[in-house]
Write a protein that holds these residues in place. Structure first.
Motif, PDB file in Angstrom:
ATOM      1  N   ALA A  76      -8.543   4.975   6.696  1.00 21.62           N
ATOM      2  CA  ALA A  76      -7.474   5.862   7.144  1.00 21.62           C
ATOM      3  C   ALA A  76      -6.738   6.477   5.953  1.00 21.62           C
ATOM      4  O   ALA A  76      -6.517   7.696   5.902  1.00 21.62           O
ATOM      5  N   LEU A  77      -6.365   5.656   4.993  1.00 25.35           N
ATOM      6  CA  LEU A  77      -5.605   6.142   3.836  1.00 25.35           C
ATOM      7  C   LEU A  77      -6.408   7.149   3.015  1.00 25.35           C
ATOM      8  O   LEU A  77      -5.874   8.155   2.552  1.00 25.35           O
ATOM      9  N   GLU A  78      -7.695   6.878   2.852  1.00 29.12           N
ATOM     10  CA  GLU A  78      -8.528   7.783   2.054  1.00 29.12           C
ATOM     11  C   GLU A  78      -8.848   9.075   2.793  1.00 29.12           C
ATOM     12  O   GLU A  78      -9.289  10.047   2.171  1.00 29.12           O
ATOM     13  N   ALA A  79      -8.613   9.099   4.101  1.00 31.97           N
ATOM     14  CA  ALA A  79      -8.842  10.326   4.874  1.00 31.97           C
ATOM     15  C   ALA A  79      -7.627  11.252   4.860  1.00 31.97           C
ATOM     16  O   ALA A  79      -7.718  12.394   5.324  1.00 31.97           O
ATOM     17  N   LEU A  80      -6.488  10.768   4.355  1.00 33.78           N
ATOM     18  CA  LEU A  80      -5.312  11.633   4.252  1.00 33.78           C
ATOM     19  C   LEU A  80      -5.557  12.738   3.224  1.00 33.78           C
ATOM     20  O   LEU A  80      -6.299  12.534   2.263  1.00 33.78           O
ATOM     21  N   PRO A  81      -4.936  13.894   3.395  1.00 31.90           N
ATOM     22  CA  PRO A  81      -5.162  14.987   2.449  1.00 31.90           C
ATOM     23  C   PRO A  81      -4.654  14.695   1.046  1.00 31.90           C
ATOM     24  O   PRO A  81      -5.154  15.264   0.073  1.00 31.90           O
ATOM     25  N   ALA A  82      -3.665  13.807   0.907  1.00 28.90           N
ATOM     26  CA  ALA A  82      -3.159  13.411  -0.409  1.00 28.90           C
ATOM     27  C   ALA A  82      -3.048  11.893  -0.435  1.00 28.90           C
ATOM     28  O   ALA A  82      -2.567  11.278   0.522  1.00 28.90           O
ATOM     29  N   ARG A  83      -3.474  11.282  -1.504  1.00 29.21           N
ATOM     30  CA  ARG A  83      -3.408   9.827  -1.621  1.00 29.21           C
ATOM     31  C   ARG A  83      -1.954   9.385  -1.696  1.00 29.21           C
ATOM     32  O   ARG A  83      -1.188   9.869  -2.534  1.00 29.21           O
ATOM     33  N   PRO A  84      -1.546   8.433  -0.849  1.00 24.50           N
ATOM     34  CA  PRO A  84      -0.152   7.984  -0.878  1.00 24.50           C
ATOM     35  C   PRO A  84       0.191   7.256  -2.177  1.00 24.50           C
ATOM     36  O   PRO A  84      -0.643   6.534  -2.740  1.00 24.50           O
ATOM     37  N   ASP A  85       1.415   7.437  -2.632  1.00 26.19           N
ATOM     38  CA  ASP A  85       1.907   6.692  -3.788  1.00 26.19           C
ATOM     39  C   ASP A  85       2.325   5.282  -3.384  1.00 26.19           C
ATOM     40  O   ASP A  85       2.374   4.385  -4.232  1.00 26.19           O
ATOM     41  N   ALA A  86       2.670   5.103  -2.127  1.00 26.76           N
ATOM     42  CA  ALA A  86       3.095   3.802  -1.625  1.00 26.76           C
ATOM     43  C   ALA A  86       2.797   3.723  -0.129  1.00 26.76           C
ATOM     44  O   ALA A  86       2.669   4.753   0.547  1.00 26.76           O
ATOM     45  N   VAL A  87       2.696   2.489   0.356  1.00 28.57           N
ATOM     46  CA  VAL A  87       2.349   2.247   1.754  1.00 28.57           C
ATOM     47  C   VAL A  87       3.351   1.262   2.350  1.00 28.57           C
ATOM     48  O   VAL A  87       3.653   0.226   1.741  1.00 28.57           O
ATOM     49  N   ILE A  88       3.865   1.586   3.533  1.00 32.28           N
ATOM     50  CA  ILE A  88       4.670   0.643   4.310  1.00 32.28           C
ATOM     51  C   ILE A  88       3.747   0.050   5.363  1.00 32.28           C
ATOM     52  O   ILE A  88       3.217   0.764   6.211  1.00 32.28           O
ATOM     53  N   LEU A  89       3.567  -1.262   5.288  1.00 34.30           N
ATOM     54  CA  LEU A  89       2.605  -1.938   6.150  1.00 34.30           C
ATOM     55  C   LEU A  89       3.350  -2.798   7.163  1.00 34.30           C
ATOM     56  O   LEU A  89       4.200  -3.623   6.799  1.00 34.30           O
ATOM     57  N   ASP A  90       3.036  -2.607   8.430  1.00 34.24           N
ATOM     58  CA  ASP A  90       3.687  -3.389   9.479  1.00 34.24           C
ATOM     59  C   ASP A  90       3.280  -4.846   9.382  1.00 34.24           C
ATOM     60  O   ASP A  90       2.109  -5.173   9.198  1.00 34.24           O
ATOM     61  N   GLY A  91       4.255  -5.750   9.516  1.00 32.77           N
ATOM     62  CA  GLY A  91       3.974  -7.183   9.511  1.00 32.77           C
ATOM     63  C   GLY A  91       4.349  -7.843   8.200  1.00 32.77           C
ATOM     64  O   GLY A  91       4.942  -7.220   7.313  1.00 32.77           O
ATOM     65  N   LYS A  92       3.977  -9.110   8.067  1.00 31.50           N
ATOM     66  CA  LYS A  92       4.327  -9.858   6.855  1.00 31.50           C
ATOM     67  C   LYS A  92       3.139 -10.093   5.931  1.00 31.50           C
ATOM     68  O   LYS A  92       3.328 -10.578   4.810  1.00 31.50           O
TER      69      LYS A  92
END
Length: 233
Positions: free
Chosen positions: A105-121
């Motif tokens: 999913a992340l690599e399919a975004l048009p721009a690579r994210p600088d950071a990720v907020i991930l649900d859960g612990k």
């Protein structure tokens, strides 16, 4: 029950402390299902005001989720979905399969994210991604809530499509999760190609137990899933 709407506070904190410009919210659906893929959505929303009623997909009715997902598709800055198949879940285990789907999913975004907020612990992404985990992030963070809704609606639609060829399993209503109809169909017909046959529910199917795929689950994954891999958790 009233709930507080999600905010951009976590994203603002990440931007302020790390200098990140593109922050993606990531959430998954299908983790506890017996059949179908695990689906991950990565959503980038910027800091705009979200559509009214946005929250964790599990708090929304199916009708409201579908309506909201249609609005979100035009509202988010970008979003992409990644899937890990039942076969990949059987081969890799759920933690690794989640990472595979999330990276897709992340690599399919048009721009690579600088950071990720991930649900859960649990950080199932790891390096080289810069990750902030947030418990109940799908209720607290706008981008994660958006990802939650988009992932849920897309996977439900996918399971409904699969269900057309397997009506007795009622995938259109249970989305591959445990249900009376699902259990009865498994006992009568055995698993389909869409089932995760390494999971513990197979132990309760005497006629079909020989089809179970045996795989050793790592201790980290067993702990994460409460030691009951394959059950409804």
């Amino acid at each position: 029950m009233p709930y507080e709407p999600p905010t951009h506070s976590v994203e603002r904190s990440i931007r302020a402390t790390t200098g990140a410009r593109v922050v993606a919210g990531v959430d998954e659906v299908g983790r506890g299902a017996w059949a179908g893929p695990v689906t991950v959505c990565a959503a980038v929303t910027g800091l705009r005001r979200p559509p009214e009623g946005l929250t964790d997909s599990k708090l929304l009715s199916p009708k409201r989720r579908t309506e909201l997902a249609a609005r979100l598709e035009g509202w988010v800055t970008a979003h992409a979905l990644g899937h890990a198949t039942p076969q990949e879940i059987d081969e890799l285990g759920m933690t690794a399969a989640l990472r595979l789907a999330a990276v897709r999913a992340l690599e399919a975004l048009p721009a690579r994210p600088d950071a990720v907020i991930l649900d859960g612990k649990h950080d199932y992404l790891g390096a080289p991604w810069r990750v902030r985990t947030v418990i109940k992030g799908d209720q607290a963070c706008v981008a994660v809530a958006a990802a939650s809704v988009l992932a849920k609606v897309r996977r439900d639609a996918l399971m409904a499509e699969l269900g057309r060829d397997h009506e007795e399993f009622a995938f259109g209503t249970n989305a591959g999760y445990p249900s009376p109809a699902h259990r009865a169909a498994l006992a009568e017909r055995g698993p389909t190609v869409h089932h995760r046959v390494s999971w513990a529910y197979m132990d309760a199917l005497p006629r079909w137990r020989h089809l179970k795929k045996v795989r050793t689950h790592g201790p980290e994954e067993a702990a994460e899933c409460g030691g009951q891999l394959g059950f409804d958790f």
